[in-house]
Design a protein around this motif. Structure first.
Motif, PDB file in Angstrom:
ATOM      1  N   SER A  15       0.818  -1.221   0.000  1.00 41.78           N
ATOM      2  CA  SER A  15       0.000   0.000   0.000  1.00 41.78           C
ATOM      3  C   SER A  15       0.849   1.266   0.000  1.00 41.78           C
ATOM      4  CB  SER A  15      -0.934  -0.002   1.215  1.00 41.78           C
ATOM      5  OG  SER A  15      -0.183  -0.105   2.414  1.00 41.78           O
ATOM      6  N   LEU A  16       2.136   1.141  -0.285  1.00 39.67           N
ATOM      7  CA  LEU A  16       3.013   2.307  -0.275  1.00 39.67           C
ATOM      8  C   LEU A  16       3.201   2.862  -1.682  1.00 39.67           C
ATOM      9  CD1 LEU A  16       5.765   1.016   2.188  1.00 39.67           C
ATOM     10  CD2 LEU A  16       3.662   2.272   2.710  1.00 39.67           C
ATOM     11  N   GLY A  17       3.659   4.089  -1.772  1.00 38.42           N
ATOM     12  CA  GLY A  17       4.015   4.702  -3.042  1.00 38.42           C
ATOM     13  C   GLY A  17       2.835   4.968  -3.955  1.00 38.42           C
ATOM     14  N   LEU A  18       3.158   5.202  -5.217  1.00 41.04           N
ATOM     15  CA  LEU A  18       2.123   5.519  -6.199  1.00 41.04           C
ATOM     16  C   LEU A  18       1.147   4.364  -6.397  1.00 41.04           C
ATOM     17  CD1 LEU A  18       4.179   7.426  -8.923  1.00 41.04           C
ATOM     18  CD2 LEU A  18       2.578   8.387  -7.258  1.00 41.04           C
ATOM     19  N   MET A  19       1.662   3.140  -6.441  1.00 37.13           N
ATOM     20  CA  MET A  19       0.755   2.002  -6.624  1.00 37.13           C
ATOM     21  C   MET A  19      -0.140   1.796  -5.412  1.00 37.13           C
ATOM     22  SD  MET A  19       0.661   0.961  -9.620  1.00 37.13           S
ATOM     23  CE  MET A  19      -0.544  -0.303  -9.241  1.00 37.13           C
ATOM     24  N   GLY A  20       0.331   2.167  -4.247  1.00 33.52           N
ATOM     25  CA  GLY A  20      -0.538   2.127  -3.076  1.00 33.52           C
ATOM     26  C   GLY A  20      -1.709   3.077  -3.245  1.00 33.52           C
ATOM     27  N   GLU A  43       5.249 -10.726   4.800  1.00 30.97           N
ATOM     28  CA  GLU A  43       5.499 -11.000   6.215  1.00 30.97           C
ATOM     29  C   GLU A  43       6.486 -10.020   6.823  1.00 30.97           C
ATOM     30  OE1 GLU A  43       6.527 -15.146   6.374  1.00 30.97           O
ATOM     31  OE2 GLU A  43       4.434 -15.756   6.078  1.00 30.97           O
ATOM     32  N   GLY A  44       7.373  -9.472   6.005  1.00 35.90           N
ATOM     33  CA  GLY A  44       8.344  -8.500   6.502  1.00 35.90           C
ATOM     34  C   GLY A  44       7.774  -7.107   6.636  1.00 35.90           C
ATOM     35  N   ASN A  45       6.548  -6.929   6.138  1.00 36.67           N
ATOM     36  CA  ASN A  45       5.869  -5.633   6.192  1.00 36.67           C
ATOM     37  C   ASN A  45       6.733  -4.505   5.617  1.00 36.67           C
ATOM     38  OD1 ASN A  45       3.602  -4.062   6.638  1.00 36.67           O
ATOM     39  ND2 ASN A  45       4.261  -3.482   8.697  1.00 36.67           N
ATOM     40  N   PHE A  46       7.415  -4.795   4.507  1.00 33.79           N
ATOM     41  CA  PHE A  46       8.245  -3.803   3.842  1.00 33.79           C
ATOM     42  C   PHE A  46       7.425  -2.856   2.971  1.00 33.79           C
ATOM     43  CE2 PHE A  46      11.084  -7.525   4.296  1.00 33.79           C
ATOM     44  CZ  PHE A  46      12.055  -6.945   5.096  1.00 33.79           C
ATOM     45  N   VAL A  47       6.255  -3.309   2.552  1.00 27.70           N
ATOM     46  CA  VAL A  47       5.499  -2.557   1.540  1.00 27.70           C
ATOM     47  C   VAL A  47       4.099  -2.157   1.993  1.00 27.70           C
ATOM     48  CG1 VAL A  47       6.790  -3.535  -0.394  1.00 27.70           C
ATOM     49  CG2 VAL A  47       4.748  -4.711   0.428  1.00 27.70           C
ATOM     50  N   GLY A  48       3.781  -2.367   3.249  1.00 26.08           N
ATOM     51  CA  GLY A  48       2.444  -2.038   3.741  1.00 26.08           C
ATOM     52  C   GLY A  48       1.452  -3.146   3.429  1.00 26.08           C
ATOM     53  N   LYS A  49       0.228  -2.973   3.920  1.00 19.35           N
ATOM     54  CA  LYS A  49      -0.827  -3.974   3.746  1.00 19.35           C
ATOM     55  C   LYS A  49      -1.387  -3.907   2.327  1.00 19.35           C
ATOM     56  CE  LYS A  49      -5.210  -5.469   5.859  1.00 19.35           C
ATOM     57  NZ  LYS A  49      -5.296  -6.533   4.929  1.00 19.35           N
ATOM     58  N   THR A  50      -1.536  -5.076   1.707  1.00 16.33           N
ATOM     59  CA  THR A  50      -2.086  -5.151   0.356  1.00 16.33           C
ATOM     60  C   THR A  50      -3.546  -4.730   0.356  1.00 16.33           C
ATOM     61  OG1 THR A  50      -0.536  -6.866  -0.322  1.00 16.33           O
ATOM     62  CG2 THR A  50      -2.609  -6.745  -1.545  1.00 16.33           C
ATOM     63  N   VAL A  51      -3.917  -3.958  -0.658  1.00 12.53           N
ATOM     64  CA  VAL A  51      -5.289  -3.500  -0.838  1.00 12.53           C
ATOM     65  C   VAL A  51      -6.019  -4.524  -1.702  1.00 12.53           C
ATOM     66  CG1 VAL A  51      -6.719  -1.660  -1.806  1.00 12.53           C
ATOM     67  CG2 VAL A  51      -4.552  -1.097  -0.685  1.00 12.53           C
ATOM     68  N   GLY A  52      -7.252  -4.880  -1.335  1.00 11.17           N
ATOM     69  CA  GLY A  52      -8.026  -5.846  -2.110  1.00 11.17           C
ATOM     70  C   GLY A  52      -7.606  -7.264  -1.806  1.00 11.17           C
ATOM     71  N   GLU A  53      -7.778  -8.134  -2.775  1.00  7.80           N
ATOM     72  CA  GLU A  53      -7.405  -9.537  -2.615  1.00  7.80           C
ATOM     73  C   GLU A  53      -5.883  -9.672  -2.679  1.00  7.80           C
ATOM     74  OE1 GLU A  53      -7.936 -13.820  -4.917  1.00  7.80           O
ATOM     75  OE2 GLU A  53      -9.090 -12.094  -5.608  1.00  7.80           O
ATOM     76  N   ALA A  76       3.828   0.762 -16.127  1.00 11.06           N
ATOM     77  CA  ALA A  76       4.757   1.059 -15.039  1.00 11.06           C
ATOM     78  C   ALA A  76       4.635   2.523 -14.665  1.00 11.06           C
ATOM     79  CB  ALA A  76       6.186   0.746 -15.441  1.00 11.06           C
ATOM     80  N   LEU A  77       4.503   2.777 -13.388  1.00 12.90           N
ATOM     81  CA  LEU A  77       4.502   4.136 -12.851  1.00 12.90           C
ATOM     82  C   LEU A  77       5.900   4.465 -12.357  1.00 12.90           C
ATOM     83  CD1 LEU A  77       1.254   4.000 -10.674  1.00 12.90           C
ATOM     84  CD2 LEU A  77       1.480   4.660 -13.063  1.00 12.90           C
ATOM     85  N   PRO A  78       6.227   5.736 -12.226  1.00 14.13           N
ATOM     86  CA  PRO A  78       7.538   6.088 -11.656  1.00 14.13           C
ATOM     87  C   PRO A  78       7.746   5.385 -10.313  1.00 14.13           C
ATOM     88  CG  PRO A  78       6.501   8.039 -12.546  1.00 14.13           C
ATOM     89  CD  PRO A  78       5.457   6.933 -12.590  1.00 14.13           C
ATOM     90  N   ASP A  79       8.875   4.738 -10.177  1.00 18.59           N
ATOM     91  CA  ASP A  79       9.182   4.007  -8.947  1.00 18.59           C
ATOM     92  C   ASP A  79      10.652   3.644  -8.970  1.00 18.59           C
ATOM     93  OD1 ASP A  79       8.849   2.745  -6.503  1.00 18.59           O
ATOM     94  OD2 ASP A  79       7.181   1.512  -7.147  1.00 18.59           O
ATOM     95  N   GLY A  80      11.010   2.602  -8.274  1.00 25.43           N
ATOM     96  CA  GLY A  80      12.413   2.273  -8.097  1.00 25.43           C
ATOM     97  C   GLY A  80      12.875   1.087  -8.915  1.00 25.43           C
ATOM     98  N   ILE A  81      13.910   0.457  -8.430  1.00 23.78           N
ATOM     99  CA  ILE A  81      14.602  -0.605  -9.149  1.00 23.78           C
ATOM    100  C   ILE A  81      13.727  -1.838  -9.339  1.00 23.78           C
ATOM    101  CG2 ILE A  81      15.750  -1.780  -7.206  1.00 23.78           C
ATOM    102  CD1 ILE A  81      17.591  -0.642 -10.301  1.00 23.78           C
ATOM    103  N   GLY A  82      12.869  -2.146  -8.377  1.00 25.39           N
ATOM    104  CA  GLY A  82      11.990  -3.313  -8.511  1.00 25.39           C
ATOM    105  C   GLY A  82      11.021  -3.171  -9.668  1.00 25.39           C
ATOM    106  N   THR A  83      10.437  -1.997  -9.809  1.00 25.62           N
ATOM    107  CA  THR A  83       9.528  -1.744 -10.925  1.00 25.62           C
ATOM    108  C   THR A  83      10.286  -1.821 -12.246  1.00 25.62           C
ATOM    109  OG1 THR A  83       8.077  -0.385  -9.575  1.00 25.62           O
ATOM    110  CG2 THR A  83       7.977  -0.038 -11.960  1.00 25.62           C
TER     111      THR A  83
END
Length: 132
Positions: A15-20, A43-53, A76-83
């Motif tokens: 739920s973080l960033g633009l995609m959040g 499980e590491g809670n690196f990216v926040g809680k997923t929205v939806g399913e 793809a939206l502006p983001d980092g290395i993973g995107t």
């Protein structure tokens, strides 16, 4: 906009960033939202809680495969290395004819201009096909 057009969203979870922001707006607006996320990230809670399913998968490679299976197109939206890694993976698979789905970059404020210049140069020098 997605919900208004009855477009469903498949994304990398969290739920973080633009995609959040996009996933939350789509979900609140009534779109079906599927977040595909590796278990370690969830499980590491690196990216926040997923929205939806939420669909948990073992690895990042499994995530991109499941995203390919569940998507009609990639943006793809502006983001980092993973995107960047994911959009290159999807583009490479398109070049290998593994899929024929459209791929796009949402070039907000010229964020992808240098990347697009690189891709143009790579195409001009025949390292990638122009169709990719």
């Amino acid at each position: 906009m997605l919900a208004k057009r009855k477009i469903h969203l498949v994304y990398g979870g969290g739920s973080l960033g633009l995609m959040g922001c996009v996933s939350t707006a789509a979900y609140v607006g009534g779109s079906q939202v599927l977040g595909i996320i590796p278990t370690a990230l969830a499980e590491g809670n690196f990216v926040g809680k997923t929205v939806g399913e939420e669909l948990r998968v073992p690895t990042m490679q499994d995530r991109i495969s499941k995203m390919l299976d569940n998507s009609d197109a990639f943006i793809a939206l502006p983001d980092g290395i993973g995107t960047s890694e994911e959009i290159f993976q999807v583009a490479y698979w398109a070049q290998l004819n593994i899929h024929y789905k459209p791929i796009s970059l949402l070039n907000v404020d010229g964020f992808f201009n240098k990347l697009l210049s690189f891709l143009d140069q790579a195409g001009e020098e025949n390292f990638i096909s122009h169709s990719t």
